[in-house]
Design an enzyme around this catalytic site. Structure first.
Site, PDB file in Angstrom:
ATOM      1  N   ASP A  26     -11.790  -9.504   2.642  1.00  0.00           N
ATOM      2  CA  ASP A  26     -12.771 -10.585   2.460  1.00  0.00           C
ATOM      3  C   ASP A  26     -12.938 -11.360   3.765  1.00  0.00           C
ATOM      4  O   ASP A  26     -14.042 -11.696   4.176  1.00  0.00           O
ATOM      5  CB  ASP A  26     -12.315 -11.574   1.372  1.00  0.00           C
ATOM      6  CG  ASP A  26     -12.954 -11.289   0.020  1.00  0.00           C
ATOM      7  OD1 ASP A  26     -13.218 -10.104  -0.266  1.00  0.00           O
ATOM      8  OD2 ASP A  26     -13.182 -12.244  -0.754  1.00  0.00           O
ATOM      9  N   ASP A  57      -6.754  -6.948  -0.020  1.00  0.00           N
ATOM     10  CA  ASP A  57      -7.757  -7.701  -0.768  1.00  0.00           C
ATOM     11  C   ASP A  57      -8.165  -8.932   0.031  1.00  0.00           C
ATOM     12  O   ASP A  57      -9.349  -9.215   0.233  1.00  0.00           O
ATOM     13  CB  ASP A  57      -7.166  -8.112  -2.124  1.00  0.00           C
ATOM     14  CG  ASP A  57      -8.128  -8.953  -2.949  1.00  0.00           C
ATOM     15  OD1 ASP A  57      -9.317  -8.601  -2.990  1.00  0.00           O
ATOM     16  OD2 ASP A  57      -7.679  -9.955  -3.540  1.00  0.00           O
ATOM     17  N   LYS A  74       4.700  -7.747   5.822  1.00  0.00           N
ATOM     18  CA  LYS A  74       5.433  -9.020   5.858  1.00  0.00           C
ATOM     19  C   LYS A  74       6.906  -8.656   5.844  1.00  0.00           C
ATOM     20  O   LYS A  74       7.677  -9.088   4.986  1.00  0.00           O
ATOM     21  CB  LYS A  74       5.018  -9.872   4.640  1.00  0.00           C
ATOM     22  CG  LYS A  74       5.557 -11.296   4.645  1.00  0.00           C
ATOM     23  CD  LYS A  74       4.938 -12.207   5.679  1.00  0.00           C
ATOM     24  CE  LYS A  74       5.616 -13.556   5.688  1.00  0.00           C
ATOM     25  NZ  LYS A  74       5.149 -14.444   6.783  1.00  0.00           N
ATOM     26  N   ASP A  89       0.389 -12.930   8.080  1.00  0.00           N
ATOM     27  CA  ASP A  89      -0.116 -14.274   8.426  1.00  0.00           C
ATOM     28  C   ASP A  89      -0.733 -14.270   9.828  1.00  0.00           C
ATOM     29  O   ASP A  89      -1.806 -14.821  10.072  1.00  0.00           O
ATOM     30  CB  ASP A  89       0.983 -15.340   8.298  1.00  0.00           C
ATOM     31  CG  ASP A  89       2.289 -14.968   8.978  1.00  0.00           C
ATOM     32  OD1 ASP A  89       2.455 -13.803   9.400  1.00  0.00           O
ATOM     33  OD2 ASP A  89       3.163 -15.856   9.102  1.00  0.00           O
ATOM     34  N   TYR A 141      -0.284  -5.567  -7.680  1.00  0.00           N
ATOM     35  CA  TYR A 141      -1.374  -5.468  -8.659  1.00  0.00           C
ATOM     36  C   TYR A 141      -0.945  -4.685  -9.901  1.00  0.00           C
ATOM     37  O   TYR A 141      -1.468  -4.912 -10.986  1.00  0.00           O
ATOM     38  CB  TYR A 141      -2.575  -4.747  -8.039  1.00  0.00           C
ATOM     39  CG  TYR A 141      -3.585  -5.642  -7.377  1.00  0.00           C
ATOM     40  CD1 TYR A 141      -3.202  -6.561  -6.409  1.00  0.00           C
ATOM     41  CD2 TYR A 141      -4.927  -5.554  -7.712  1.00  0.00           C
ATOM     42  CE1 TYR A 141      -4.132  -7.361  -5.790  1.00  0.00           C
ATOM     43  CE2 TYR A 141      -5.874  -6.351  -7.092  1.00  0.00           C
ATOM     44  CZ  TYR A 141      -5.474  -7.255  -6.131  1.00  0.00           C
ATOM     45  OH  TYR A 141      -6.406  -8.039  -5.524  1.00  0.00           O
TER      46      TYR A 141
END
Ligand code: IPM
Ligand code: MG
Length: 353
Positions: free
Chosen positions: A248, A244, A188, A220, A138
């Site tokens: 959600d 992020d 990851k 994942d 970001y």
């Protein structure tokens, strides 16, 4: 207690109004605070040309806590990146060093049918996602779009320093210690070096928290496990971008993103509190938005920044009572319950207090 109120765009003003009414209602019982309002996001762009004006920044820096509604809307989608409403949110997070984002995903038993997953998969769900909020891709440099070999190339930088990982790791371990004592760190590391370092630092930190069980999961797989068997998680900790996305996903397990509060804290528990949902421009101004996530964010503010556990718990219990009594805004409505608007929901919470 100095609170800076940033209603923002879309449904932001309607929902922050109800949260403020709830705080006001506690004044007579000894809750003492001042609240000053300023602009952020699209409304700030319209009024001043920038999504995070200097006056807002001054007020936010001087306050002990910030209560924010939401930012953004289709009318600002085509502005240059620097003027987009989201920039206001990123700027205030970065400027105030609000690196620790706490996003609880709790399923209220009364709302079990609102989830798209089978009730037995989600019943009793209580996850806390700890998302790093001021680093990662970001904010990493360099970033941009440049010409290369006769075509455009877009690039961003995923970067984390050891100290950034350690400070968010500490917040997550401390949070796990106060809950189910299980922490899952999401990375990851099979592909990305910055997240290899993330994993290494989490393992080093775990030596200081022998009472917390640390596990690791690739992002994942974590996305899959969240819909397969979400109750395996207690606290999850991850970087800005993965957080992020996963937050959600986790919020929707509970059926309504309209119910979930969040806190973004600095190292001294100064915080910005906002609902996990967005500005919902499609229903803005209609008086039908669900104010509960913002009301619950105000409760988090009392708990984390002001150490007023008693008042925080009273608000949370009032919300539970109102749900048990059948009050529902449109997003959580089902036949047999009582459909109310934004203000009526605020009234019901105040009455339950
Ligand atoms: C969030 C939002 C923001 C983010 C946007 C609006 C910049 O999606 O708070 O999760 O990506 O952090
Ligand atoms: Mg998001």
């Amino acid at each position: 207690m100095k609170i800076c109120v940033l209603p923002g765009d879309g449904i932001g003003p309607e929902i922050t109004e109800q949260a403020l009414r709830v705080l006001e209602a506690l004044r007579s019982d000894g809750l003492d605070f001042t609240a000053e309002t300023a602009l952020i996001g699209g409304c700030a762009v319209d009024a001043t040309g920038t999504p995070y004006p200097e006056v807002t920044s001054t007020l936010a820096r001087e306050a002990d806590a910030i209560l924010l509604g939401a930012v953004g809307g289709p009318q600002w989608d085509n502005l240059p990146r620097e003027q987009r409403p989201e920039r206001g949110l990123l700027a205030i997070r970065k400027e105030l060093n609000l690196f620790a984002n706490l996003r609880p995903a709790i399923l209220y038993p009364e709302l079990a049918n609102a989830s798209t997953l089978k009730p037995e998969i989600v019943a009793g769900l209580d996850i806390l996602i700890v998302r790093e909020l001021t680093g990662d891709i970001y904010f990493g440099q360099p970033r941009g779009i440049r010409e290369e070999g006769g075509e455009r190339v877009g690039f961003n930088t995923m970067v984390y320093s050891e100290s950034e990982i350690r400070r968010i790791g500490k917040v997550a371990f401390e949070a796990a210690r106060k809950r189910g004592k299980k922490l899952c760190s999401v990375d990851k590391m099979n592909v990305l070096e910055s997240t290899q370092l993330w994993r290494d630092v989490m393992i080093e930190l775990s030596a200081d928290y022998p009472d917390v069980e640390l596990s690791h999961m690739l992002v994942d797989n974590a996305a899959m496990q969240l819909v397969r068997a979400p109750k395996q998680f207690d606290v999850m900790v991850t970087g800005n971008m993965f957080g992020d996305i996963l937050s959600d996903e986790a919020s929707m397990l509970t059926g309504s993103i309209g119910m979930l509060p969040s806190a973004s804290l600095d190292a001294n528990n100064k915080g910005l509190y906002e609902p996990s949902h967005g500005s919902a421009p499609d229903i803005a101004g209609k008086g039908v938005a669900n104010p509960l996530a913002t009301i619950l964010s105000a409760a988090m503010m009392l708990r984390y920044t002001f150490n007023q556990e008693g008042f925080a718990a009273r608000i949370e219990n009032a919300v539970k009572k109102v749900l048990a009594a059948g009050y529902r805004t449109g997003d959580i409505y089902e036949p047999g319950t009582r459909r109310v608007g934004t203000k009526e929901m605020g009234d019901a919470v105040i009455a339950a207090l």
